[in-house]
Motif scaffolding. Structure first.
Motif, PDB file in Angstrom:
ATOM      1  N   LYS A  61      11.570 -10.322  28.340  1.00  0.00           N
ATOM      2  CA  LYS A  61      12.836 -10.816  28.915  1.00  0.00           C
ATOM      3  C   LYS A  61      12.380 -11.755  30.240  1.00  0.00           C
ATOM      4  N   ASP A  62      11.378 -10.950  31.227  1.00  0.00           N
ATOM      5  CA  ASP A  62      11.018 -11.772  32.297  1.00  0.00           C
ATOM      6  C   ASP A  62      10.422 -13.228  32.031  1.00  0.00           C
ATOM      7  N   MET A  88      13.350 -15.412  31.227  1.00  0.00           N
ATOM      8  CA  MET A  88      14.002 -15.776  32.534  1.00  0.00           C
ATOM      9  C   MET A  88      13.351 -16.836  33.207  1.00  0.00           C
ATOM     10  N   LYS A 126      13.875 -20.142  31.513  1.00  0.00           N
ATOM     11  CA  LYS A 126      15.151 -20.434  31.695  1.00  0.00           C
ATOM     12  C   LYS A 126      15.253 -21.253  33.151  1.00  0.00           C
ATOM     13  N   ARG A 127      14.708 -20.495  34.168  1.00  0.00           N
ATOM     14  CA  ARG A 127      14.663 -20.914  35.480  1.00  0.00           C
ATOM     15  C   ARG A 127      13.819 -22.306  35.457  1.00  0.00           C
ATOM     16  N   GLY A 132      27.592 -21.046  34.418  1.00  0.00           N
ATOM     17  CA  GLY A 132      27.489 -19.790  35.241  1.00  0.00           C
ATOM     18  C   GLY A 132      25.924 -19.056  35.050  1.00  0.00           C
ATOM     19  N   THR A 133      25.443 -19.636  34.059  1.00  0.00           N
ATOM     20  CA  THR A 133      23.907 -19.113  33.967  1.00  0.00           C
ATOM     21  C   THR A 133      23.225 -19.411  35.183  1.00  0.00           C
ATOM     22  N   TYR A 151      24.044 -19.740  38.321  1.00  0.00           N
ATOM     23  CA  TYR A 151      24.236 -18.861  39.334  1.00  0.00           C
ATOM     24  C   TYR A 151      23.234 -17.567  39.239  1.00  0.00           C
ATOM     25  N   ARG A 152      22.851 -17.313  38.143  1.00  0.00           N
ATOM     26  CA  ARG A 152      21.899 -16.063  37.811  1.00  0.00           C
ATOM     27  C   ARG A 152      20.586 -16.318  38.633  1.00  0.00           C
ATOM     28  N   TYR A 153      20.037 -17.608  38.891  1.00  0.00           N
ATOM     29  CA  TYR A 153      18.824 -18.071  39.172  1.00  0.00           C
ATOM     30  C   TYR A 153      18.902 -18.710  40.477  1.00  0.00           C
ATOM     31  N   ASP A 174      21.548 -19.532  44.183  1.00  0.00           N
ATOM     32  CA  ASP A 174      22.892 -18.810  44.535  1.00  0.00           C
ATOM     33  C   ASP A 174      24.107 -20.204  44.634  1.00  0.00           C
TER      34      ASP A 174
END
Length: 156
Positions: A8-9, A12, A15-16, A49-50, A52-54, A56
């Protein structure tokens, strides 16, 4: 850390990175004014929206792009440079590194002025990071001044 959380890490982080690369590509083609979170999302193949998970906000994304570009440029220029080498060798290595970077990272190289003019929330902090990242370049010029190889101009 279990295997599931490791994957998962890693997912992420990937994706970032994809979001950063997509935003950088859009900056290169559309410029700062043409950059929107929706365009970045479309380019990266993620929901808006994704992002904004990474990050601000758009400014945070831009800050990270600037840092990412600066890291790549600093690493590329200073690769295989040894502070113990003579000035001429260090200078030649850096010059050839710049040449190879310009060829292999054409968009980054061509858009360098654009990245420099992007807004920054903390310019003092950014300049300090830049000084740290380009320490070997700075040292080359300090050494060159001390040895009288370079004209006595400001290192900055």
């Amino acid at each position: 850390m279990n295997v599931h959380s490791f994957h998962k890490d890693q997912f992420m982080k990937e994706k970032r990175q994809l979001i950063l690369e997509s935003a950088e590509q859009l900056l290169a083609t559309d410029g700062f004014r043409g950059l929107s979170m929706q365009k970045v999302a479309n380019q990266a193949g993620v929901a808006a929206g994704t992002i904004y998970r990474y990050f601000d906000d758009k400014e945070a994304l831009i800050e990270e792009i600037k840092l990412n570009v600066m890291r790549r440029v600093a690493f590329a220029i200073q690769e295989n440079v040894q502070d113990s080498d003579p000035i001429k060798v260090r200078f030649r290595t850096m010059w050839l590194n710049i040449w190879h970077f310009a060829i292999s990272e054409k968009n980054t190289f061509l858009n360098r002025n654009q990245y420099d003019s992007l807004p920054s929330s903390d310019l003092v902090k950014f300049k300090e990071l830049e000084k740290e990242m380009f320490a070997q370049v700075n040292q080359l010029f300090i050494d060159g001044l001390e040895q009288g190889v370079f004209k006595p101009l400001s290192v900055e």
